[in-house]
Design an enzyme around this catalytic site. Structure first.
Site, PDB file in Angstrom:
ATOM      1  N   ASN A  88       0.862  -1.187   0.000  1.00  0.00           N
ATOM      2  CA  ASN A  88       0.000   0.000   0.000  1.00  0.00           C
ATOM      3  C   ASN A  88       0.899   1.238   0.000  1.00  0.00           C
ATOM      4  OD1 ASN A  88      -1.873   1.977   0.362  1.00  0.00           O
ATOM      5  ND2 ASN A  88      -2.540   1.327   2.405  1.00  0.00           N
ATOM      6  N   TRP A  89       1.031   1.839  -1.174  1.00  0.00           N
ATOM      7  CA  TRP A  89       1.938   2.993  -1.307  1.00  0.00           C
ATOM      8  C   TRP A  89       1.336   4.276  -0.750  1.00  0.00           C
ATOM      9  CZ3 TRP A  89       4.108   2.374  -7.023  1.00  0.00           C
ATOM     10  CH2 TRP A  89       4.968   1.280  -7.046  1.00  0.00           C
ATOM     11  N   LYS A  90       0.050   4.232  -0.426  1.00  0.00           N
ATOM     12  CA  LYS A  90      -0.639   5.428   0.096  1.00  0.00           C
ATOM     13  C   LYS A  90      -0.397   6.612  -0.847  1.00  0.00           C
ATOM     14  CE  LYS A  90      -0.374   3.397   4.671  1.00  0.00           C
ATOM     15  NZ  LYS A  90      -0.284   3.549   6.111  1.00  0.00           N
ATOM     16  N   HIS A 150      -9.833   1.642   5.444  1.00  0.00           N
ATOM     17  CA  HIS A 150      -8.526   1.936   6.016  1.00  0.00           C
ATOM     18  C   HIS A 150      -8.686   3.056   7.048  1.00  0.00           C
ATOM     19  CE1 HIS A 150      -4.342   2.947   6.529  1.00  0.00           C
ATOM     20  NE2 HIS A 150      -4.029   1.833   5.894  1.00  0.00           N
ATOM     21  N   GLU A 162      -5.707  -4.336  11.055  1.00  0.00           N
ATOM     22  CA  GLU A 162      -4.698  -3.276  11.133  1.00  0.00           C
ATOM     23  C   GLU A 162      -4.955  -2.425  12.372  1.00  0.00           C
ATOM     24  OE1 GLU A 162      -2.739  -2.145   7.081  1.00  0.00           O
ATOM     25  OE2 GLU A 162      -4.457  -0.862   7.434  1.00  0.00           O
ATOM     26  N   GLY A 215       2.298   2.796  10.984  1.00  0.00           N
ATOM     27  CA  GLY A 215       3.299   3.855  10.883  1.00  0.00           C
ATOM     28  C   GLY A 215       4.029   4.175  12.179  1.00  0.00           C
ATOM     29  N   SER A 261       3.145  -1.533  10.596  1.00  0.00           N
ATOM     30  CA  SER A 261       4.586  -1.546  10.880  1.00  0.00           C
ATOM     31  C   SER A 261       5.292  -2.864  10.552  1.00  0.00           C
ATOM     32  CB  SER A 261       4.852  -1.165  12.338  1.00  0.00           C
ATOM     33  OG  SER A 261       4.508   0.180  12.537  1.00  0.00           O
TER      34      SER A 261
HETATM   35  P1  13P Z   1       2.797   0.831   7.757  1.00  0.00           P
HETATM   36  O1  13P Z   1       3.337  -0.470   7.232  1.00  0.00           O
HETATM   37  O2  13P Z   1       3.529   2.027   7.253  1.00  0.00           O
HETATM   38  O3  13P Z   1       2.649   0.805   9.257  1.00  0.00           O
HETATM   39  O4  13P Z   1       1.311   0.989   7.164  1.00  0.00           O
HETATM   40  C1  13P Z   1       0.426  -0.055   7.305  1.00  0.00           C
HETATM   41  C2  13P Z   1      -0.786   0.249   6.542  1.00  0.00           C
HETATM   42  O5  13P Z   1      -1.499   1.195   6.832  1.00  0.00           O
HETATM   43  C3  13P Z   1      -1.070  -0.606   5.373  1.00  0.00           C
HETATM   44  O6  13P Z   1      -2.333  -0.364   4.872  1.00  0.00           O
END
Ligand code: 13P
Length: 259
Positions: free
Chosen positions: A9-11, A95, A167, A173, A212
């Site tokens: 997930n590159w956001k 999300h 999640e 994060g 994370s």
């Molecule tokens: P991180 O891996 O940066 O904690 O993000 C997880 C996430 O939100 C995946 O959708």
């Protein structure tokens, strides 16, 4: 055999430059994978471009969002059919970043879930608790509320061939991965709940963990087959780290399958 689904997930990250450099590397490692299945989730604008780059590979495309409408005066929105048109297979919904920054509630997310299924895409439904909710022992309630909200407008069969990503918000994060025993407890709880409504459906659900995930902290995740995949944010953005991470997951899956 269910393959282990690693979704990057590159956001809100990426560019043509980033993609041109890194998709080549991802395609190369993808060739050697037996247990892992890779999916890339870039911002909308790059989906079509990446789809062309990954043609004839087993890498799939995941969208980060979708609207609940199919067409009309909804400025800025994208429909399920548009996503299908450009080769998307999975859609992330619920999300926490959308729940928080875009005020998406459980009813709205439920509508997305049902629509995605109706149009033969696969939803990745994210659920998870805040630190506060965790302290107040509300994890199970949070998960069940989201599932029940979907059941209110559909029925249990809707969960067949879907993905539930646990999640925890405090893990996203933060560098703090959840304890595998707690992840296991949540997944088993959801499984039991769904299975009490329909025993067969639960076998067709993938359970991912996100929050994370990185090269250094996943060892305990492969002791048992509770998890069918990871949803990875930050660690999917630095290609060297991402490749090391995929190699490690693949190796662990190999050992798990031998045991
Ligand atoms: P991180 O891996 O940066 O904690 O993000 C997880 C996430 O939100 C995946 O959708």
């Amino acid at each position: 055999m269910k393959k282990f689904l690693v979704t990057a997930n590159w956001k809100l990250n990426g560019s043509y430059n980033f993609i041109n450099k890194n998709i080549k590397i991802i395609k190369k490692i993808n060739h050697s994978l037996k247990y892992c299945q890779l999916s890339i989730s870039p911002p909308y604008v790059y989906l079509h471009y990446i789809n062309n780059l990954i043609k004839n590979t087993s890498i799939s495309l995941t969208a980060q969002n979708v609207d609940i409408h199919l067409k009309g005066s909804f400025t800025g929105e994208i429909s399920v059919n548009m996503l299908k048109d450009i080769g998307v297979k999975y859609v992330i919904i619920g999300h926490s970043e959308r729940r928080i920054y875009h005020n998406e509630d459980i009813n709205f997310i439920s509508k997305k879930f049902v629509l995605i299924k109706k149009y033969n895409l696969i939803p990745i439904l994210c659920i998870g608790e805040t630190e506060e909710q965790r302290k107040n022992k509300l994890i199970e309630k949070i998960c069940i509320n989201q599932i029940n909200s979907i059941l209110k407008i559909s029925n249990i069969n809707i969960f067949s061939n879907t993905i539930i990503a646990y999640e925890p918000l405090w893990a996203i994060g933060s560098g703090k991965i959840a304890d595998i025993n707690e992840v296991k407890k949540v997944i088993l709880f959801i499984r039991k709940y769904i299975s009490s409504l329909n025993k067969e459906i639960v076998e067709n659900i993938y359970f991912q963990y996100g929050g994370s995930v990185n090269y250094f902290n996943i060892n305990n995740f492969f002791k048992k087959k509770y998890i069918n995949g990871f949803l990875i944010g930050k660690a999917s953005l630095t290609m060297k780290n991402f490749i090391f991470l995929i190699e490690k997951i693949e190796k662990n899956l190999y050992l798990l399958n031998r045991s």
